[in-house]
Design an enzyme around this catalytic site. Structure first.
Site, PDB file in Angstrom:
ATOM      1  N   VAL A 197      -4.593 -14.327-113.236  1.00 46.12           N
ATOM      2  CA  VAL A 197      -4.877 -13.264-112.276  1.00 46.12           C
ATOM      3  C   VAL A 197      -3.927 -13.463-111.105  1.00 46.12           C
ATOM      4  O   VAL A 197      -3.462 -14.586-110.862  1.00 46.12           O
ATOM      5  CB  VAL A 197      -6.357 -13.352-111.817  1.00 46.12           C
ATOM      6  CG1 VAL A 197      -6.661 -14.701-111.165  1.00 46.12           C
ATOM      7  CG2 VAL A 197      -6.727 -12.219-110.870  1.00 46.12           C
ATOM      8  N   HIS A 253      -8.252 -30.016-111.396  1.00 48.34           N
ATOM      9  CA  HIS A 253      -7.043 -30.404-110.671  1.00 48.34           C
ATOM     10  C   HIS A 253      -5.907 -30.783-111.619  1.00 48.34           C
ATOM     11  O   HIS A 253      -5.199 -31.752-111.387  1.00 48.34           O
ATOM     12  CB  HIS A 253      -7.339 -31.566-109.727  1.00 48.34           C
ATOM     13  CG  HIS A 253      -8.294 -31.228-108.638  1.00 48.34           C
ATOM     14  ND1 HIS A 253      -8.915 -32.190-107.860  1.00 48.34           N
ATOM     15  CD2 HIS A 253      -8.755 -30.034-108.176  1.00 48.34           C
ATOM     16  CE1 HIS A 253      -9.706 -31.596-106.981  1.00 48.34           C
ATOM     17  NE2 HIS A 253      -9.628 -30.286-107.159  1.00 48.34           N
ATOM     18  N   HIS A 267      -7.954 -32.456-103.305  1.00 47.13           N
ATOM     19  CA  HIS A 267      -8.018 -31.205-104.033  1.00 47.13           C
ATOM     20  C   HIS A 267      -6.632 -30.580-103.905  1.00 47.13           C
ATOM     21  O   HIS A 267      -5.993 -30.664-102.865  1.00 47.13           O
ATOM     22  CB  HIS A 267      -9.126 -30.339-103.470  1.00 47.13           C
ATOM     23  CG  HIS A 267     -10.477 -30.971-103.649  1.00 47.13           C
ATOM     24  ND1 HIS A 267     -11.414 -30.502-104.525  1.00 47.13           N
ATOM     25  CD2 HIS A 267     -11.017 -32.078-103.078  1.00 47.13           C
ATOM     26  CE1 HIS A 267     -12.484 -31.282-104.498  1.00 47.13           C
ATOM     27  NE2 HIS A 267     -12.264 -32.255-103.623  1.00 47.13           N
TER      28      HIS A 267
END
Length: 614
Positions: A116, A551, A594
């Site tokens: 997307v 991740h 992250h």
């Protein structure tokens, strides 16, 4: 929930011009494309949207961005923080799955990846966190001049517009910031939710009791993403909606006449000018909307930038004849560049948790009208997304000295080849050996957190993760058909030291929950529960629960070619003269963080490298 869908679509009307959704876009069909473009960017995720938008800032160049997925429709799970993660498993997700993981009781693991515009920034939990300075300094130690924390800090800042929390919340929870570490005019907004439960502050009190300090700012100018710290989310400070690559980078760029976008078209191959000439020059990309659709091409006169993600980028290189020679020969793919590192070095943060509840909660009663609070004034629980309370704690404070020394010795002494897939190329083994030397040095210090602890309250729950895994997996095609998914093997715990680190994390998480400061709240552990008590029982539990923290990284590492590298410090693919890879696949070592913020920073720096070269 109809009203909420309307809300999520209308939220953006309140966002400043930098974040607004504009119409019309310069979205084209294949038949409408220019005869050629200066730059073609493959993939409109975090990195691709960033790179393409920055290149399009120069009105004298033309940019084509090709994305396999669509635009999101402003669904609640995209725009409203409380519903984050809802895009996982939908049409916005590639829905990759690993092979059964040998060391996780033969369980396959689902690996989300954005399909997307905005990529992972649509799917993720909105955590906007950097690694500690040493994490990026280690990249330079791998043979990449100019890739250290000091050189990346300006790009972290360039991507960000940071807003501290309201004064009352900052005072109540002692949330402190280092302004010198944050950006003030970047495309991605970061701040804290307006609703924070009281239990959050007791996480840091428990850590302090165990000798773990609270840092001023995990995203500060000193790179202190260590110990305990507060972490902002990718959150717009006024309307409390998700800030992501589409609103920050893609939408403004899409208004430029020199910027074209093709959606729902998958790039299937990179096309060289002369397959026998070295270095290889790319002149076009081949693409199609489906396996049964006709192949079409778009031409590039300057560069092709692959930003297809940690799975997609090595996959595309291999399909194009750039990769390990024997793999390509086995699939009858003509070899452009024999590059064994493509698809190797795959790293991910695995995670599991200690879950529980407080019998005597420190929290105020939850509001009975969270939807109304969000609709009327952008407050309340719906402004919350992922954890904002993190700790990345070094090894020695969390386990006995003799155990820490034993594990570091193990990292140094184990033959790297024995931990990789049989037949791994010697250059990849050499790179892995160098990585282990660097990790052993940093993990034995206090400048690197061995494990992550994320407060998952309310209720006394802690998610744990191994911050710097030593295990290495791979991504490789198993067919010359570009619409067949590649083989993905993360190989969790293939180095048993990672399993030992996870055990340390679980045991220390239990120590946090047993701290005196939490005793008045009577924490009760439900998972794994008191019956899971011995080290062997805990390790068995971990093997059955361990999964991805989303991740994925490092599958096209930036390091010297003789060390299994795929790209050089300019992010140019070895053996080519106008092909770059810019996304999280180029990380040589996964940072203890992250990965969203690091990917933005890498893309910002990558865009500058391209501009300077031209």
């Amino acid at each position: 929930m109809v009203i909420c869908t309307v809300l999520s679509l209308s939220l953006f009307a309140a966002i400043s011009v930098r974040g607004a959704i504009f119409q019309p876009y310069q979205i084209i069909e294949a038949r409408q494309q220019n005869p050629s473009y200066d730059y073609i960017v493959v993939g409109a995720g975090i990195a691709g949207s960033t790179v393409a938008s920055r290149l399009a800032e120069n009105p004298s160049v033309t940019v084509l961005l090709i994305e396999a997925g669509p635009l999101d429709a402003g669904e609640n799970f995209v725009t409203i923080p409380f519903f984050q993660g809802g895009a996982v498993g939908t049409k916005y997700d590639w829905n990759y799955t690993t092979v059964p993981q040998t060391n996780l009781n033969a369980r396959p693991i689902n690996i989300p990846a954005g399909k997307v515009v905005g990529g992972g920034s649509v799917l993720n939990g909105m955590i906007f966190q950097r690694g500690a300075a040493a994490n990026y300094d280690s990249w330079e130690e791998m043979g990449n001049p100019g890739w250290n924390f000091k050189s990346l800090l300006p790009y972290f800042k360039k991507s960000e517009t940071y807003s501290p929390p309201p004064a009352d919340l900052a005072e109540k929870f002692n949330i402190t910031s280092d302004p010198a570490g944050h950006g003030t005019s970047g495309p991605i907004f970061s701040t804290f939710p307006t609703y924070i439960q009281n239990d959050r502050k007791f996480f840091y009190a428990a850590l302090n009791e165990l000798g773990i300090p609270t840092e001023v700012d995990g995203a500060g100018s000193k790179g202190r993403a260590l110990n305990g710290f507060w972490c902002p989310n990718t959150l717009h400070p006024t309307n409390m909606s998700r800030s992501y690559a589409r609103t920050g980078y893609f939408n403004p760029a899409s208004q430029k006449i020199n910027f074209h976008v093709m959606l729902q078209q998958q790039v299937t191959k990179l096309i060289p000018k002369d397959s026998k000439k070295s270095p290889v020059t790319l002149v076009a990309v081949e693409f199609a909307s489906s396996a049964t659709s006709p192949r079409q091409t778009a031409r590039a006169t300057k560069e092709v930038i692959v930003s297809a993600g940690v799975i997609g980028s090595p996959r595309l290189l291999q399909l194009s004849g750039i990769g390990r020679k024997d793999l390509l020969q086995s699939l009858n793919i003509p070899i452009l560049v024999d590059l064994p590192g493509v698809g190797s070095n795959y790293q991910d943060h695995g995670a599991a948790g200690v879950f529980g509840r407080f019998n005597n909660t420190p929290n105020d009663p939850a509001p009975s009208n969270p939807e109304e609070l969000y609709l009327t004034n952008r407050t309340g629980p719906w402004t919350n997304s992922a954890p904002i309370n993190l700790a990345f704690i070094p090894l020695r404070p969390t386990t006995a000295k003799d155990n820490a020394d034993r594990l570091i010795k193990n990292i140094k002494s184990t033959n790297p080849a024995s931990l990789l897939v049989p037949g791994t190329h010697s250059s990849v083994i050499a790179g892995y050996k160098k990585q282990r030397e660097i990790l052993a040095k940093h993990l034995s210090s206090l400048n690197t957190g061995v494990n992550e602890y994320a407060w998952g309250g309310p209720g006394g729950s802690i998610i744990v993760s191994v911050a710097h895994p030593l295990s290495r997996g791979f991504v490789e095609i198993n067919s010359a058909d570009p619409f067949v998914f590649p083989t993905i093997d993360v190989r969790y715990f293939s180095d048993p030291v990672d399993h030992e680190f996870s055990l340390i994390a679980f045991k220390f998480a239990r120590r946090i929950l047993a701290a005196n400061v939490l005793k008045p709240f009577v924490p009760i552990e439900s998972v794994p529960g008191a019956s899971v008590a011995t080290d062997d029982q805990l390790k068995a539990f971990i093997k059955n629960q361990w999964s991805t923290l989303f991740h994925s990284s490092c599958s096209n590492p930036m390091q010297p070619r003789k060390l299994g590298g795929v790209v050089d410090p300019d992010l140019k693919v070895y053996g080519t003269d106008n092909l770059r890879v810019i996304d999280a696949s180029i990380f040589p070592l996964i940072p203890g963080s992250h990965t969203q913020a690091t990917t933005y920073a890498v893309a910002e720096k990558g865009a500058d490298l391209i501009k300077r070269a031209r």
